[in-house]
Design a protein around this motif. Structure first.
Motif, PDB file in Angstrom:
ATOM      1  N   PRO A  68       0.797  -1.219   0.000  1.00 21.33           N
ATOM      2  CA  PRO A  68       0.000   0.000   0.000  1.00 21.33           C
ATOM      3  C   PRO A  68       0.830   1.270   0.000  1.00 21.33           C
ATOM      4  CG  PRO A  68       0.036  -0.961   2.186  1.00 21.33           C
ATOM      5  CD  PRO A  68       0.730  -1.930   1.284  1.00 21.33           C
ATOM      6  N   LEU A  69       2.040   1.194   0.592  1.00 22.37           N
ATOM      7  CA  LEU A  69       2.882   2.372   0.751  1.00 22.37           C
ATOM      8  C   LEU A  69       4.332   1.981   0.523  1.00 22.37           C
ATOM      9  CD1 LEU A  69       1.142   3.600   4.000  1.00 22.37           C
ATOM     10  CD2 LEU A  69       0.935   4.713   1.768  1.00 22.37           C
ATOM     11  N   PRO A  70       5.195   2.926   0.155  1.00 20.71           N
ATOM     12  CA  PRO A  70       6.603   2.584  -0.063  1.00 20.71           C
ATOM     13  C   PRO A  70       7.287   2.019   1.170  1.00 20.71           C
ATOM     14  CG  PRO A  70       6.089   4.734  -1.018  1.00 20.71           C
ATOM     15  CD  PRO A  70       4.898   4.327  -0.207  1.00 20.71           C
ATOM     16  N   TRP A  71       6.773   2.353   2.362  1.00 18.87           N
ATOM     17  CA  TRP A  71       7.421   1.900   3.584  1.00 18.87           C
ATOM     18  C   TRP A  71       6.663   0.767   4.267  1.00 18.87           C
ATOM     19  CZ3 TRP A  71       3.670   2.858   7.139  1.00 18.87           C
ATOM     20  CH2 TRP A  71       2.826   3.935   6.910  1.00 18.87           C
ATOM     21  N   LEU A  72       5.751   0.104   3.553  1.00 14.76           N
ATOM     22  CA  LEU A  72       4.972  -0.989   4.132  1.00 14.76           C
ATOM     23  C   LEU A  72       4.750  -2.058   3.082  1.00 14.76           C
ATOM     24  CD1 LEU A  72       3.254  -2.150   6.473  1.00 14.76           C
ATOM     25  CD2 LEU A  72       1.313  -0.858   5.554  1.00 14.76           C
ATOM     26  N   GLY A  73       5.049  -3.304   3.408  1.00  5.19           N
ATOM     27  CA  GLY A  73       4.856  -4.396   2.465  1.00  5.19           C
ATOM     28  C   GLY A  73       4.556  -5.700   3.185  1.00  5.19           C
ATOM     29  N   LEU A  74       3.655  -6.504   2.609  1.00  2.71           N
ATOM     30  CA  LEU A  74       3.282  -7.788   3.188  1.00  2.71           C
ATOM     31  C   LEU A  74       3.131  -8.809   2.073  1.00  2.71           C
ATOM     32  CD1 LEU A  74       2.269  -9.565   5.582  1.00  2.71           C
ATOM     33  CD2 LEU A  74      -0.037  -8.754   5.042  1.00  2.71           C
ATOM     34  N   ASN A  75       3.800  -9.957   2.211  1.00  6.18           N
ATOM     35  CA  ASN A  75       3.677 -11.072   1.268  1.00  6.18           C
ATOM     36  C   ASN A  75       3.290 -12.329   2.039  1.00  6.18           C
ATOM     37  OD1 ASN A  75       4.479  -9.618  -1.063  1.00  6.18           O
ATOM     38  ND2 ASN A  75       6.618  -9.869  -0.503  1.00  6.18           N
ATOM     39  N   ILE A  76       2.280 -13.044   1.558  1.00  6.78           N
ATOM     40  CA  ILE A  76       1.870 -14.305   2.176  1.00  6.78           C
ATOM     41  C   ILE A  76       1.655 -15.325   1.070  1.00  6.78           C
ATOM     42  CG2 ILE A  76       0.182 -15.495   3.621  1.00  6.78           C
ATOM     43  CD1 ILE A  76      -0.558 -12.836   4.861  1.00  6.78           C
ATOM     44  N   ASP A  77       2.413 -16.412   1.104  1.00  7.81           N
ATOM     45  CA  ASP A  77       2.219 -17.543   0.199  1.00  7.81           C
ATOM     46  C   ASP A  77       1.787 -18.731   1.052  1.00  7.81           C
ATOM     47  OD1 ASP A  77       2.978 -16.216  -2.177  1.00  7.81           O
ATOM     48  OD2 ASP A  77       5.088 -16.474  -1.645  1.00  7.81           O
ATOM     49  N   SER A  78       0.617 -19.278   0.758  1.00  7.90           N
ATOM     50  CA  SER A  78       0.074 -20.330   1.624  1.00  7.90           C
ATOM     51  C   SER A  78      -0.580 -21.421   0.802  1.00  7.90           C
ATOM     52  CB  SER A  78      -0.946 -19.740   2.611  1.00  7.90           C
ATOM     53  OG  SER A  78      -2.067 -19.217   1.911  1.00  7.90           O
ATOM     54  N   GLN A  79      -0.704 -22.597   1.416  1.00  6.16           N
ATOM     55  CA  GLN A  79      -1.476 -23.699   0.850  1.00  6.16           C
ATOM     56  C   GLN A  79      -2.017 -24.546   1.998  1.00  6.16           C
ATOM     57  OE1 GLN A  79       0.851 -26.855  -1.139  1.00  6.16           O
ATOM     58  NE2 GLN A  79       2.654 -25.515  -0.907  1.00  6.16           N
ATOM     59  N   PHE A  80      -3.301 -24.929   1.855  1.00  3.70           N
ATOM     60  CA  PHE A  80      -3.986 -25.675   2.899  1.00  3.70           C
ATOM     61  C   PHE A  80      -4.754 -26.836   2.276  1.00  3.70           C
ATOM     62  CE2 PHE A  80      -3.728 -21.266   4.335  1.00  3.70           C
ATOM     63  CZ  PHE A  80      -3.170 -21.413   5.608  1.00  3.70           C
ATOM     64  N   PRO A  81      -4.848 -27.958   2.970  1.00  4.36           N
ATOM     65  CA  PRO A  81      -5.643 -29.095   2.475  1.00  4.36           C
ATOM     66  C   PRO A  81      -7.124 -28.880   2.749  1.00  4.36           C
ATOM     67  CG  PRO A  81      -4.613 -29.671   4.555  1.00  4.36           C
ATOM     68  CD  PRO A  81      -4.132 -28.282   4.213  1.00  4.36           C
ATOM     69  N   VAL A  82      -7.742 -27.980   1.972  1.00  4.97           N
ATOM     70  CA  VAL A  82      -9.137 -27.605   2.209  1.00  4.97           C
ATOM     71  C   VAL A  82     -10.104 -28.682   1.723  1.00  4.97           C
ATOM     72  CG1 VAL A  82     -10.928 -25.903   1.635  1.00  4.97           C
ATOM     73  CG2 VAL A  82      -8.574 -25.159   2.096  1.00  4.97           C
ATOM     74  N   PHE A  83      -9.863 -29.243   0.533  1.00  2.27           N
ATOM     75  CA  PHE A  83     -10.808 -30.170  -0.072  1.00  2.27           C
ATOM     76  C   PHE A  83     -10.448 -31.637   0.167  1.00  2.27           C
ATOM     77  CE2 PHE A  83     -10.289 -26.404  -2.828  1.00  2.27           C
ATOM     78  CZ  PHE A  83     -11.535 -25.820  -2.614  1.00  2.27           C
TER      79      PHE A  83
END
Length: 789
Positions: free
Chosen positions: A641-656
């Motif tokens: 959202p901003l040059p001084w803020l960053g978030l990355n999330i890579d996920s995988q779940f056994p949902v099915f």
């Protein structure tokens, strides 16, 4: 009274020889401005507030004598000479306006980024100077906080400075003495002297000396002393773009891959040769929990990387590394070891075109302590996707042929195998947009692969009985027998084999969006918002007449926590090709906003999963951590959202269906101008191919005030309750320097290694560490690669 005298008039009254000198002097008048100017004995005399101008030379002084015959200028009193952006000052000087030869006493000057001074300076030629009793510094204070004092100094502007009998001062305290020192003005790490302590080496001192071999080649000599390991020596060379990449003028954040891509794009040659040898007095030193084999004390590394363009679209590539043993990088270059523990060795010739590429390559595993796949040689020809005869039908293909050999490390139970292989894949596709919104791309391909030899490995359990004779309590010998089982891998050969495969698939996607102009927030960097939604589908079908268990595995499937690509030619594990029928469904979400006259992705989220109507096992079902009909639900989020803020999330779940769980998170946040925090987490559970892990990483920098800063970095593994790595350091701004001191501790399976971090870095020369750098993983030259890499 101040007056201006042009020497054109008096020189016309002189002899014809004087006029000739003017003609050969570029027909440019010499202007002398002063409060009193006169001709006396054939010399032009100027007194008080003297200014002399000729072409790009400008001279200020209190008194001057100019000889029109020789073009020599005798200058005294507050002499200042400006030429080609450089400034020399002196008490008195003799300067020739034609030859540019300078002789001065009590001089000062600058050669970016240095400022210098000394008792005397003389011109060696038009572009170099020699000084006596000189002082050099990058500090612009009247009392510099550091400087070099040298008996003699040779200055080559825009190139290099060479010092003889030089002493390094911090403040007024001498800290180092060198008999000879070379400082390049455009190549970093020109000199380095690094003392320190590391638990693997003991106390150590590393040194390196950089020097030019030619205009395009730089060299570097190394001499390293380790109290526990012995003496190491090395030699390096860099040329072409690789030499320039070691300068402070190339983007510091550029990766090695980005640099090589830039070199290919612009057709730039580059190369790097590295060699290092040490007679290791303690090769058995082991700071890990893993067993170690016997190692010869004569340890070395020799490597060469080179790219040479024979034409704008034809180039050669060389990447060869020879190691004395499998533990060399781990012991002496831990940074390189973590990045690539098994370095490649190959040479190739590449022909590149917008429509195709052709590569002739040879790969040889010259380090017998590692596994490797050899290609001796391989020829590959790839046709990029392009329309056929101007129609909408697209064609692409890849073809390769060569001799392949799979070699296992010395002592491995697995047998080596080899075969000639010829492979070709041909594909047609018909991409298009329908109804103005629906993108479809049906494709179909055929693959044919011939193996001169084929087969598989089979386990054989062998009982081994050993006898041991000991003396019993009665003093008589007693023989005992022990039976153990040894598992051997035997190679079962099946002869030649031809594998045919048919592939087909359909890719489909469409987009719809909506704009929200009323969304405005300076706090979150929003100037309007556009939401783009893109559902997609990818169906892939493969049928082959051969099971990969029957085929020697060269280009093979490697276990990973991520699902493999299901389209071609992205799927490149040729020998592991298996039957499958997979439907991949997903949706991409983008939130975009305006910023700085452009459109940026404010939030990105990709979500997808596979439905496996027929799941491949690639010849080894044990490689699969998820064997159900449905794959995990994959989700990737990138929020900036901003040059001084960053978030990355890579996920995988056994949902099915059943499966495993993985979540990788990274968060960067600049709290204010003084505090920056980064937090990361790697979590994986239930994957049979990988250990369960819950690793938390934390890093931060706090600017205490204008002069002091504190840095912290930690890694904690919750699965084993282990603090794996710790780094704590303080930094101090010393005007021209930045000094830092800290501690680095790493846990290697119950055994700890530790080192001291203590650096002095020049601000004006950030790539030149004057250095007291004691972080073992970051010291380039401990038999390792350059810091520019």
């Amino acid at each position: 009274m101040k007056r201006l005298l042009s020497l054109l008039v008096p020189l016309l009254l002189c002899a014809s020889a004087a006029r000739a000198q003017i003609g050969s002097f570029g027909d440019v008048p010499i202007e002398i401005t002063s409060e009193a100017t006169r001709m006396e004995g054939g010399l032009a005399i100027a007194d008080r507030n003297v200014i002399i101008r000729h072409k790009d030379t400008l001279i200020y002084c209190d008194y001057a004598q100019y000889n029109p015959d020789t073009h020599d200028s005798y200058l005294t009193g507050n002499v200042r000479i400006y030429r080609e952006g450089h400034l020399f000052t002196a008490d008195r000087a003799i300067y020739n306006l034609e030859t540019k030869i300078l002789n001065a006493s009590s001089f000062e000057g600058d050669v970016t980024p240095f400022e210098f001074g000394g008792e005397s300076i003389s011109t060696l030629n038009n572009n170099s100077y020699i000084g006596k009793d000189g002082i050099f510094t990058t500090s612009d204070n009247s009392k510099p906080d550091w400087f070099l004092s040298a008996k003699t100094v040779r200055i080559y502007p825009k190139d290099r400075v060479i010092f003889s009998r030089v002493t390094v001062y911090v403040g007024q305290t001498p800290v180092f003495w060198y008999p000879y020192l070379y400082q390049s003005l455009n190549v970093d790490q020109s000199f380095s002297f690094t003392p320190g302590y590391y638990s693997v080496w003991g106390a150590f001192v590393t040194s390196q000396f950089t020097f030019p071999i030619s205009d395009t080649i730089s060299g570097k000599l190394r001499l390293d002393l380790y109290s526990q390991r012995g003496i190491g020596v090395g030699f390096e060379m860099r040329w072409g773009a690789e030499k320039r990449s070691a300068t402070p003028f190339i983007k510091a954040t550029e990766t090695k891959e980005e640099k090589q891509a830039r070199d290919v794009q612009h057709g730039e040659n580059w190369g790097h040769f590295l060699s290092y040898y040490i007679d290791d007095s303690k090769p058995g030193t082991n700071e890990t929990s893993l067993a170690r084999e016997n190692i010869n004390p004569n340890r070395y590394r020799v490597s060469m990387q080179d790219r040479t363009f024979l034409d704008t679209d034809l180039y050669t590539t060389v990447n060869v590394t020879k190691l004395s043993d499998a533990r060399f990088l781990q012991d002496f270059v831990p940074g390189d070891f973590r990045e690539d523990p098994n370095p490649d060795s190959m040479i190739a010739v590449t022909k590149w075109d917008e429509n195709y590429s052709a590569i002739l390559m040879a790969r040889k595993q010259i380090n017998k302590d590692f596994d490797g796949t050899e290609k001796l040689p391989e020829f590959a020809f790839d046709v990029k996707r392009q329309p056929i005869f101007g129609t909408k039908i697209q064609y692409d293909s890849e073809t390769s042929t060569g001799m392949y050999q799979r070699n296992f490390a010395n002592g491995s139970l697995f047998p080596d195998y080899k075969s000639f292989r010829a492979d070709t894949f041909q594909q047609l596709s018909y991409p298009g947009t329908y109804f103005g919104w629906l993108s479809l791309n049906p494709h179909m391909g055929v693959r044919g692969t011939f193996y001169e030899d084929s087969g598989f490995t089979q386990q054989d359990i062998q009982n081994i009985t050993t006898s041991n004779t000991v003396i019993g309590p009665d003093g008589l010998p007693v023989t005992t027998k022990t039976t153990t089982q040894q598992i051997n891998e035997n190679l079962i050969k099946n002869g030649s084999l031809f594998r045919a495969a048919v592939t087909a698939g359909l890719e489909a996607s469409f987009k719809f969006s909506r704009e929200y102009e009323s969304v405005q927030s300076r706090t979150w960097g929003l100037d309007g918002l556009r939401h783009i939604v893109q559902p997609f589908m990818d169906y892939s079908f493969v049928y082959t007449n051969r099971n990969p268990e029957e085929i020697y595995q060269f280009d093979r499937f490697t276990p990973s926590t991520q699902v493999p690509p299901i389209d071609f030619p992205q799927f490149n594990s040729i020998d592991s090709l298996d039957n499958w029928s997979i439907l991949r469904l997903g949706v991409r979400n983008r939130l975009q906003t305006r910023r700085d006259n452009t459109t940026i992705n404010w939030l990105e989220m990709d979500t997808y999963f596979d439905i496996d109507q027929h799941r491949p096992d690639f010849g080894n079902a044990a490689l699969l951590a998820d064997t159900g009909t449905f794959s995990n639900l994959y989700n990737s989020i990138k929020w900036s959202p901003l040059p001084w803020l960053g978030l990355n999330i890579d996920s995988q779940f056994p949902v099915f269906d059943h499966g495993f769980t993985q979540v990788n998170t990274s968060f960067n946040f600049q709290v204010n101008r003084d505090l920056t925090v980064s937090i990361g987490n790697r979590y994986i559970s239930g994957n049979t191919q990988f250990q369960n892990s819950n690793l938390l990483s934390f890093g931060g920098y706090y600017r205490i005030n204008d002069n002091w800063g504190f840095t912290v970095g930690e890694q904690y593994e919750f699965a084993t309750s282990t603090l794996e790595a710790q780094t704590y350091s303080f930094s101090r701004d010393l005007s021209s320097w930045v000094a830092s001191f800290g501690i680095n501790i790493e846990d290697n399976g119950g055994k700890s290694t530790y080192g001291v971090i203590f650096t002095f870095t020049l601000k004006d020369l950030p790539n030149v560490r004057f250095p007291l750098t004691l972080d073992p993983s970051s010291i380039a030259g401990l038999g390792g690669s350059s810091s520019s890499k």
